[in-house]
Structures are given as structure tokens and as C-alpha cells.
Motif scaffolding. Structure first.
Motif, short mmCIF file in Angstrom:
data_model
loop_
_atom_site.label_atom_id
_atom_site.label_comp_id
_atom_site.label_asym_id
_atom_site.label_seq_id
_atom_site.Cartn_x
_atom_site.Cartn_y
_atom_site.Cartn_z
N ASP A 99 33.28 -18.80 -10.79
CA ASP A 99 33.63 -17.63 -9.99
C ASP A 99 32.56 -16.55 -10.16
O ASP A 99 31.50 -16.80 -10.72
CB ASP A 99 35.02 -17.12 -10.38
CG ASP A 99 35.08 -16.64 -11.83
OD1 ASP A 99 34.04 -16.71 -12.53
OD2 ASP A 99 36.15 -16.20 -12.27
N MET A 100 32.84 -15.33 -9.68
CA MET A 100 31.82 -14.29 -9.70
C MET A 100 31.56 -13.77 -11.12
O MET A 100 30.58 -13.08 -11.35
CB MET A 100 32.22 -13.13 -8.79
CG MET A 100 33.45 -12.40 -9.19
SD MET A 100 33.81 -11.06 -8.03
CE MET A 100 35.30 -10.38 -8.75
N TYR A 101 32.43 -14.10 -12.08
CA TYR A 101 32.19 -13.78 -13.49
C TYR A 101 31.55 -14.94 -14.23
O TYR A 101 31.47 -14.92 -15.46
CB TYR A 101 33.50 -13.39 -14.17
CG TYR A 101 34.11 -12.12 -13.62
CD1 TYR A 101 33.61 -10.87 -13.97
CD2 TYR A 101 35.19 -12.18 -12.75
CE1 TYR A 101 34.17 -9.71 -13.46
CE2 TYR A 101 35.76 -11.03 -12.24
CZ TYR A 101 35.25 -9.80 -12.59
OH TYR A 101 35.80 -8.66 -12.09
N MET A 102 31.12 -15.97 -13.51
CA MET A 102 30.50 -17.17 -14.06
C MET A 102 31.45 -17.93 -14.98
O MET A 102 31.04 -18.61 -15.92
CB MET A 102 29.21 -16.84 -14.80
CG MET A 102 28.10 -16.32 -13.90
SD MET A 102 27.53 -17.54 -12.66
CE MET A 102 28.36 -16.94 -11.16
N ARG A 103 32.74 -17.83 -14.72
CA ARG A 103 33.71 -18.62 -15.46
C ARG A 103 33.93 -19.95 -14.74
O ARG A 103 34.02 -19.99 -13.51
CB ARG A 103 35.04 -17.87 -15.58
CG ARG A 103 34.97 -16.60 -16.38
CD ARG A 103 36.30 -15.89 -16.42
NE ARG A 103 36.73 -15.48 -15.10
CZ ARG A 103 37.35 -14.32 -14.85
NH1 ARG A 103 37.57 -13.47 -15.84
NH2 ARG A 103 37.73 -14.01 -13.64
N ARG A 104 34.04 -21.02 -15.50
CA ARG A 104 34.29 -22.33 -14.91
C ARG A 104 35.75 -22.41 -14.48
O ARG A 104 36.66 -22.31 -15.30
CB ARG A 104 33.98 -23.44 -15.91
CG ARG A 104 32.53 -23.47 -16.37
CD ARG A 104 32.30 -24.62 -17.34
NE ARG A 104 30.92 -24.65 -17.80
CZ ARG A 104 30.44 -25.57 -18.63
NH1 ARG A 104 31.23 -26.54 -19.09
NH2 ARG A 104 29.17 -25.54 -19.00
N ILE A 105 35.95 -22.61 -13.20
CA ILE A 105 37.32 -22.62 -12.68
C ILE A 105 37.68 -23.93 -12.00
O ILE A 105 38.86 -24.28 -11.92
CB ILE A 105 37.53 -21.46 -11.69
CG1 ILE A 105 36.52 -21.54 -10.53
CG2 ILE A 105 37.44 -20.12 -12.40
CD1 ILE A 105 36.75 -20.49 -9.46
N LEU A 106 36.69 -24.69 -11.52
CA LEU A 106 36.98 -25.93 -10.79
C LEU A 106 35.98 -27.00 -11.18
O LEU A 106 34.82 -26.70 -11.52
CB LEU A 106 36.94 -25.72 -9.28
CG LEU A 106 38.03 -24.84 -8.66
CD1 LEU A 106 37.77 -24.63 -7.18
CD2 LEU A 106 39.41 -25.44 -8.88
N TYR A 107 36.43 -28.25 -11.10
CA TYR A 107 35.59 -29.41 -11.34
C TYR A 107 35.81 -30.39 -10.19
O TYR A 107 36.95 -30.61 -9.77
CB TYR A 107 35.93 -30.07 -12.67
CG TYR A 107 35.81 -29.15 -13.86
CD1 TYR A 107 34.63 -29.10 -14.61
CD2 TYR A 107 36.88 -28.34 -14.25
CE1 TYR A 107 34.52 -28.25 -15.69
CE2 TYR A 107 36.77 -27.49 -15.33
CZ TYR A 107 35.59 -27.44 -16.06
OH TYR A 107 35.48 -26.59 -17.13
N ALA A 108 34.74 -30.97 -9.70
CA ALA A 108 34.83 -31.91 -8.58
C ALA A 108 34.03 -33.16 -8.93
O ALA A 108 32.96 -33.07 -9.55
CB ALA A 108 34.31 -31.29 -7.29
N HIS A 109 34.53 -34.30 -8.52
CA HIS A 109 33.81 -35.55 -8.73
C HIS A 109 33.99 -36.45 -7.51
O HIS A 109 35.03 -36.42 -6.85
CB HIS A 109 34.26 -36.26 -10.01
CG HIS A 109 35.65 -36.83 -9.94
ND1 HIS A 109 35.94 -38.06 -9.42
CD2 HIS A 109 36.83 -36.31 -10.34
CE1 HIS A 109 37.23 -38.29 -9.49
NE2 HIS A 109 37.80 -37.25 -10.04
N GLU A 110 32.97 -37.23 -7.26
CA GLU A 110 32.93 -38.12 -6.10
C GLU A 110 33.56 -39.46 -6.44
O GLU A 110 33.40 -39.98 -7.55
CB GLU A 110 31.48 -38.32 -5.66
CG GLU A 110 31.31 -39.36 -4.57
CD GLU A 110 29.86 -39.77 -4.40
OE1 GLU A 110 29.59 -40.68 -3.58
OE2 GLU A 110 28.99 -39.19 -5.08
N GLU A 111 34.26 -40.02 -5.48
CA GLU A 111 34.81 -41.37 -5.57
C GLU A 111 34.26 -42.18 -4.40
O GLU A 111 34.59 -41.90 -3.24
CB GLU A 111 36.33 -41.35 -5.54
CG GLU A 111 36.96 -42.73 -5.66
CD GLU A 111 38.47 -42.70 -5.58
OE1 GLU A 111 39.08 -43.77 -5.50
OE2 GLU A 111 39.03 -41.58 -5.57
N SER A 112 33.39 -43.15 -4.68
CA SER A 112 32.76 -43.94 -3.64
C SER A 112 32.42 -45.31 -4.19
O SER A 112 32.50 -45.56 -5.40
CB SER A 112 31.49 -43.25 -3.11
OG SER A 112 30.55 -43.06 -4.16
#
Length: 282
Positions: A99-112
Motif C-alpha cells: 500500500d502507500m505506506y509500503m506495507r505488504r497487504i496482498l500476495y498473488a501467484h500464477e497457476e498455469s
């Protein structure tokens, strides 16, 4: 009295003691206020703070969506894959969202599929799953229409709790991505810069902005791919900044985040595997 009768009469198991309960009156149930569409009327309410307070510590939002709702920008960092760097074998992409405070809020990974990543490269179809810090799935995106055929349109559909909330489309030989929000008549357009449409070697060594426009031509945001520097020669991992108004609806902010993933796959995915700037372009 016989021995049997005397034993049975003195045995404690033969006595049936039944307790007598006194029924107490039930306390009155609490009457909770009912929901209403209009806010309550507070007498002598103060509209704004009369003084500006500084120096206090910000409390972290309770959820990722609350944090995104209060932010005016997001940073998307693609994770570096050591196996891909050493062997050249394409591995599923992974991303971290700040976010704008550089806090980790989300993680995404690909499935293929492995063969799709090897054959179709940056045009491969995939599912992208997004999780919050509690490892709970927040959203999912599905890319279809790409594949090895370069004459078909490209789609990225986003899902939230089993419902389709938005669709991103790019036609063949078009440098614009069109974003449609479910239930919203307004359409958004994300325009690729000239550096991303010209020589592939030029599109990889500069900071490239992808402006976001709303119907009528007003600019409402920007997706910026930052210059990777020397990392360009060993990896195709990139970093993106997404700018938007703080009062933009959260659903549109999330869809712009999903559009960042498709931009990364379309223009910057195959660098380093087939030479400098080896991106399939149309």
C-alpha cells in the motif's frame, strides 16, 4: 426382616432423590437498534477537526480492502525466481502488493500449465489467485483468448467470491486495454505508451507510464512500470506503481491492479529468455 430386605433398604442406590428446581423469571431481552438507510442525526455534531494534530501513530487497517480504500497508490513487486534465472525454464509468476505506506497487504501467484508457459510464453492463459496476510483468497483472475494464436483478442476476467466483477479486453493490433466494471456503464481505457509499442529493445530500459482514461478523455490514474536497471539483464521481474485518486471506488482500484498483471505478461514477460527484449508484439 430378611437380610435381603435389610440390605436393599439401607442401600443408597435404591433411594431416588429428585431435586426441586425453582423456576426463576427470565430477564428482559435487550432491544437492539435496527438498520436504517440514513445516518442518525447527532445534535451539535462537529463537521471537521478545528485543529491539525500531528505526531500520532497510524493504526493499520483491519483488512487489505480497507488499506486500499485509504490509499492513493499501490506498488506491485514481481518476485525474482532463482530457478528461472539459472535454468531459463519459465516458472509461475509471483507478486507482492504494497500500500502507500509500503506495507505488504496482498500476495498473488500464477497457476498455469508447464507446456503453456514453455510454448505460449507471454500469451499463455493462466489463473491468478490473490491472498491477504491471513492467507485468505481475496480475488482471482482468469486470462483466456490468448494462447499461441496472435490473431485473437485478449481477455482478463476478475472474480470475487464466485461473481464476475470486471473484464479487461484488448483487441488484436490495439494498444489500448478496455476495462468494464460489472454493473457500471462507465468504461475505462488503459493506453500503452509508444515505448511499449515500438522496438522491443526500447520498451525494456525505461520507466514507462500506462495512463488510465475514463469515457470523455479525463485521466483518472496511471500504471507505471519502473526502470529495472541492471536487473534487466538477468531477470524479467518488474516493479509497478499504480496511481489513482484516493476516493476512487475500491473495486476499480482492484481491477487496475489486475490490469497491471496483464500488462506485465503482455509486454515484459519474455525478457532474458530469448535475448534482450524478446517480447512478442503485434
Amino acid at each position: 426382616m430378611s437380610r435381603h430386605n435389610r440390605r436393599s433398604s439401607t442401600s443408597p442406590y435404591q433411594v431416588n432423590h429428585q431435586p426441586h428446581y425453582q423456576q426463576r423469571p427470565r430477564p428482559p431481552q435487550q432491544q437492539l437498534p435496527e438498520e436504517q438507510e440514513e445516518p442518525i442525526d447527532v445534535p451539535n455534531a462537529i463537521a471537521n477537526m478545528p485543529v491539525q494534530i500531528r505526531g500520532y501513530r497510524q493504526l493499520e487497517p483491519a483488512s487489505a480492502l480497507d488499506s486500499i480504500a485509504a490509499s492513493n497508490c499501490l506498488m506491485v513487486v514481481q518476485c525474482i525466481e532463482p530457478i528461472e534465472m539459472m535454468t531459463g525454464i519459465e516458472t509461475p509468476n509471483r507478486y507482492i502488493v504494497h500500500d502507500m505506506y509500503m506495507r505488504r497487504i496482498l500476495y498473488a501467484h500464477e497457476e498455469s500449465d508447464y507446456w503453456d508457459r514453455s510454448c505460449d510464453r507471454n500469451r499463455r492463459n493462466f489463473d491468478l489467485h490473490m491472498f491477504d496476510n491471513r492467507r485468505q483468497r481475496l480475488m482471482s483472475s482468469s486470462r483466456y483468448g490468448g494462447g499461441s494464436c496472435t490473431c485473437s483478442a485478449d481477455y482478463l476476467e476478475t472474480w470475487h467470491r464466485g461473481n464476475s466483477v470486471g473484464l479487461l479486453k484488448r483487441d488484436t493490433c490495439d494498444y489500448r486495454f478496455y476495462l468494464r466494471v460489472a454493473g457500471c456503464p462507465t468504461e475505462f481505457a488503459i493506453v500503452a505508451p509508444d515505448g511499449a509499442q515500438s522496438n522491443p529493445a526500447c520498451r525494456t530500459r525505461h520507466t514507462l507510464p500506462f495512463p488510465v482514461y475514463v469515457q470523455g478523455g479525463a485521466k483518472v490514474g496511471e500504471i507505471v512500470r519502473l526502470d529495472p536497471g541492471y536487473l534487466e539483464w538477468v531477470s524479467d521481474a518488474d516493479t509497478y506503481m499504480i496511481h489513482f485518486p484516493a476516493d476512487m471506488p475500491v473495486i476499480i482500484k482492484m481491477l487496475l491492479l489486475q490490469a497491471t498483471f496483464l500488462i506485465d505478461f503482455t509486454y515484459f514477460e519474455d525478457r532474458g529468455q530469448s535475448g534482450n527484449g524478446a517480447v512478442v508484439y503485434y
